[in-house]
Motif scaffolding. Sequence first.
Motif, PDB file in Angstrom:
ATOM      1  N   PHE A 463       0.948  -1.076   0.106  1.00 39.66           N
ATOM      2  CA  PHE A 463       0.011  -0.073  -0.035  1.00 39.66           C
ATOM      3  C   PHE A 463       0.755   1.282   0.011  1.00 39.66           C
ATOM      4  O   PHE A 463       0.755   2.275  -0.850  1.00 39.66           O
ATOM      5  CB  PHE A 463      -0.736  -0.038   1.157  1.00 39.66           C
ATOM      6  CG  PHE A 463      -1.588   1.054   1.460  1.00 39.66           C
ATOM      7  CD1 PHE A 463      -2.747   1.517   0.805  1.00 39.66           C
ATOM      8  CD2 PHE A 463      -1.170   2.178   2.369  1.00 39.66           C
ATOM      9  CE1 PHE A 463      -3.354   2.858   1.010  1.00 39.66           C
ATOM     10  CE2 PHE A 463      -1.815   3.231   2.570  1.00 39.66           C
ATOM     11  CZ  PHE A 463      -2.976   3.806   1.794  1.00 39.66           C
ATOM     12  N   TYR A 464       1.861   1.162   0.853  1.00 44.35           N
ATOM     13  CA  TYR A 464       2.789   2.442   1.106  1.00 44.35           C
ATOM     14  C   TYR A 464       3.602   2.744  -0.007  1.00 44.35           C
ATOM     15  O   TYR A 464       3.909   4.070  -0.311  1.00 44.35           O
ATOM     16  CB  TYR A 464       3.548   2.386   2.183  1.00 44.35           C
ATOM     17  CG  TYR A 464       2.642   2.530   3.517  1.00 44.35           C
ATOM     18  CD1 TYR A 464       1.766   3.482   3.962  1.00 44.35           C
ATOM     19  CD2 TYR A 464       2.858   1.434   4.780  1.00 44.35           C
ATOM     20  CE1 TYR A 464       1.315   3.494   5.230  1.00 44.35           C
ATOM     21  CE2 TYR A 464       1.901   1.156   5.499  1.00 44.35           C
ATOM     22  CZ  TYR A 464       1.125   2.581   6.096  1.00 44.35           C
ATOM     23  OH  TYR A 464       0.639   2.442   7.210  1.00 44.35           O
ATOM     24  N   ASP A 465       3.683   1.830  -1.150  1.00 50.12           N
ATOM     25  CA  ASP A 465       4.640   1.833  -2.006  1.00 50.12           C
ATOM     26  C   ASP A 465       4.108   2.907  -3.096  1.00 50.12           C
ATOM     27  O   ASP A 465       5.048   3.332  -3.755  1.00 50.12           O
ATOM     28  CB  ASP A 465       4.954   0.688  -2.529  1.00 50.12           C
ATOM     29  CG  ASP A 465       5.919  -0.174  -1.936  1.00 50.12           C
ATOM     30  OD1 ASP A 465       6.043   0.151  -0.721  1.00 50.12           O
ATOM     31  OD2 ASP A 465       6.362  -1.152  -2.480  1.00 50.12           O
ATOM     32  N   SER A 466       2.838   3.207  -3.249  1.00 52.86           N
ATOM     33  CA  SER A 466       2.311   3.981  -4.080  1.00 52.86           C
ATOM     34  C   SER A 466       1.573   5.201  -3.511  1.00 52.86           C
ATOM     35  O   SER A 466       0.730   5.992  -3.883  1.00 52.86           O
ATOM     36  CB  SER A 466       1.607   3.425  -5.318  1.00 52.86           C
ATOM     37  OG  SER A 466       0.783   2.698  -4.696  1.00 52.86           O
TER      38      SER A 466
END
Lengths: 524, 638
Positions: A463-466
């Motif tokens: 989730f946090y990657d984008s």
Amino acid sequence: MRKQYQYWLTALVLVVLSVGVLVYQLRAENVSIDSYSIIDRQAKIRPDYSNTVIPGNIAPLNFIIKEDGLHYFVRIRSMQGEPIEIFSKTAKIFIPEKVWHKLLDMNRGQELFYEVFVKSRDGQWERFETMKNKIAAEDIDGFVAYRKIVPGSQSYSDMGIYQRNLHNFDETVVMESYLREHGTRHGCVNCHTFHNNRTELMTFRKSGNSILVKDGQPKKLGTKFGYASWHPSGRLIIYSLNNVVQVQHFARSEVRDVFDMDSLIAYYNVDTQTIKVPPQLAKKERLENYPTWSPDGRYAYFCSGPKLWSDLKKVPPEHYDKVKYDLMRVSYDIETDTWGQLETVLTAQETGLSILEPRISPDGRWLLFCMCNYGPFPVYQQSSDLYLMDLKAAEQTGEYEYRRLEINSDQSESWHSWSSNSKWIAFSSKRDYGVFTRTYFSYVDDTGKVYKPILMPQKDPLFYDSYLKTYSVPELIIEPVRAAKEKLGRIVRGSDKINIDMPITMATPEANAVPSPSPPWEDR
Amino acid sequence: MLNCFKRFILCSSGTKNTLSVTESHQKVFSCLFFVLTYLFLWLVVDLRLIHHAGLQIPIFPAFFRGWEFFRKFMTYPGGLVEYASAFLSQLFYIGWVGAIVVTVQAWLFYVCTAAFIKLLGWPRLGWLGFIAPILVVMPYAQYSYYFTATTALLVSLYFSYLYVKAKPNGQLAALGVFLLLSIILYTLAGAAYIVFALVIIIYESLFTRRWPMAAVYLLSALGIIYVEGVVIFGINLTYALTNTLPCSPENLYFLQNRGALPVYMLYMLVPLTILSFGLWREFVKKHVSKQIESCKPVIEILSRYFPSKFQCVIKLVLLACIGVALFLSISNFSRRLLETDYYASRRMWSEVLKAARRLPYNNYTTFEANRALYHTGRLSNEMFSYPQQFPQASLLLMDPSLSQSEWKRIDLFIDLGFLNGAEQALVDSLETLGMRPLVLQRLALVKMAKGQIAGARVYLGALGKTLFHSRWANNYLKLLDSDPNLLTDERIQHLRTIMLDKDRAYPFYRYSGDNLFHNLLAKNKQNQMAFEYLMAFYLLSGQIDKVVANIARLDDYNYSKIPRFYEEAILLYSFQIKKSVDLYGRQISPESMRYFQDFLRIRRDHGTNKRAVPYDHKKHYSDSYLFYFTYGHGGARR
């Protein structure tokens, strides 16, 4: 056959086929791994949840295995209860919520083991060294309220305060600035402050006003609360009033910088609806900031830095990057409404750094703060780290000793808060995602050891990657905010408000003295 | 005669024989119509400009693949249509594909409207259906964006058609069908559901004459909007009643009704058509039926010849009129402004200059023209052939009157090496314009150049979920795995050689150009763009002494001779101080000398009235620095 029936039939066939494919994909597979080779290291996983202490009430810590393979198998086990076995055709490991909570509930205070198997490209299973976590005996508060905003935002058009249920992945809106429903951008929302980790009393700031929520009923106050702290009695709020300037750096890695041209500390009495400014906390030659109450309500801790300029129109002012804040405290008697003498807890001269954002654990033992190279705004300072002070020990020895926490990274750490049981801290860090601050939790044991932080889990481990917004000011709370966002929205938009006169003192920051694109609390 | 005409209209339900002829004409006509519509959208409007849009359409949606993005569309009624519209709108990125999308939508409107008319018993008036596609296309000619509103309406009309087609007999069955369709439709299309409710209420009132049912439907529709919108989805009543309409709060705020009139008309088209048909049927038909019999021969002639021959001609004339009207309705100013921006962002410099030439003077086009001139190696020789003003505005778009210019400064700052300036402009644009791929791409680039790889990965991750920029993002993500410092990437390496490294703090967007350019040259003296912009800054601000003082820097670059405007500045300076200046071995060209002497002669001849611009100066020197310096503004077209 009539044409329309043909359509229906085709649609039905498509639906049946889709469901069939779905069921096939989702069917449980019984995996038996009879033979495997052993890899004498732990598997790389993201987010890195390995080898630390985790809350017993946290949502499943889904992760992705950063090892190349065809299939993945993870067995999660503890002392009691059935192990959780997850077979996955992708590297993403989704832990079923129900069994996860069951396992954690049964094993508080015990260790939790993760056995990771990866089927390599040649068809052989490989088993990595078992990862270990400890399930803390003490839970983390059930919710965390934070602000989400585009990093570097100046227009505050798409931001809000949200609350996350830490037991699962539910996130709900407390208040948003961009209201699609009104086609308007209502400016900044920030500075959410709760009373004793509960939500029956809270404040936050919305554009030029503050919103006070009491027992779910919001009221608009015609004054701005900067960084605020509720007195443990719930009868008053101490807060800073800042005249803020933002500047842009030509070449520094962090583009923006924030400092106070002037600031002071005031307090608001909820019952009498009056504001007072103690002279000790509003010195003309000082910049007072970040007030916070001790849990017994007898002391207000705050930061105070020298004002190194006289020209309030020059931006940036002279030596703005030389201002370093000391940590101070002042006694207070709520019954008589009297303030004592200022006491210095820790000076910037001693530490060589600017001391900011003091927060005391609810049991009164620990004082957590951050320090950075200069100024009042640690989130824009790569040098900002977290430090811990043992107040109980200081009471006995008379010396305020502090130490830098091992959990710090080479990036900025800031905006920390305590859980109601003083065992967990939440904080913002740029360690893994650069400019995108994320929320981390760490366990604090009785000796003050702070364990490796865990990233606030999301259902999708990537989730946090984008995700293009920052999470800041994570405040742990034991219950969700009671006021509905619609109700808060009505109050914010409405014209009704409690007008409060600000007493004018010699130290009151001059209105519009300098260009002030936005207040400081809007820059996290 | 009037009665005969009425009869003709009444006979429009037609017989099978006349219909077959009409239908074949209709098919040819509609094919021609939609082919032309497609070509108009593709070649004339150019939907790529709307996709690019910039500040003109801040409401243009972003689209990302994946559940996280989709999830938020499920939190309010109409979200699903909005999601589908956001997806389809991305196809505008490829002009011809985008044109197909809009043409198909226009065609579906035609089909739906014509089917309605046919269903109500007026097949001969099916041509009225062509009004709908025209109304669909018109906002695009104005470079406005109402795709979500039109998509929601289309879904709503389709549901209305389903209801009328189903013709539920019993009242209970009718109510059941209405409620079922209402619930689904409101969830799918939000407030555009109101059109469905309106159509059905009119239909029930005038065609089936179930007045009580119409009243029940009205109450049910309001109830559904309230219960579903306000109670279940938790949105406020105003939003529940307007969210996908052209008059939604968002559309009003961001588009301010620009190009909205055709969309409002489109929304009213079917309800008004049904209402008209119903009223006609209800009131007129009864009263004129007797008179109609007496006009039979005329009607026969009309229905025999008019459809088959004249109608064809009329349709072609109508088509031509529509075409001309659409051409005339094109907003050329918006188009050229968008073109300049679009070409500049794609570094199509000759097209930028062409577009800038066609626009009336404004700071934005001068700014882009200056960029284009630099990149084509002509800034120092041709900049005064474009209208120039104050250096801060013409070169940096920094002027209090130029609001929201961040979007335009981004690429300039990146090219110059002022990466922090670009980053701030980018995050500002991200908030103003939403998560546009172009903004994300440049943010990733800036972060990578600054070595902030963790942050760059997030931007690349988001970009990887877009439809047309994912390859670029994924290539960089792969490269970062193998080469974390991007030492093999030429663009990044180039940016690192020119990016500022000496820090200073300034109030936002309040730094002066010469200071910035000097800092950039201090970092890398071979930053030719910074040099030419610095010189342009001095030229525009009339600081010819500083132009002369920096002539020595020409040695850092490959100039074969002193650029024209620098020569003119040198000559002016030399003339002012009445002595020659050191050119470090370079020479002023004889042509420039002659040019300057002629300029002086004309000025001398004109006498002491310095305010009046001599005709000869304007004629021969309007694109020169001599003119700009003398008269305080460029002589180029303003």
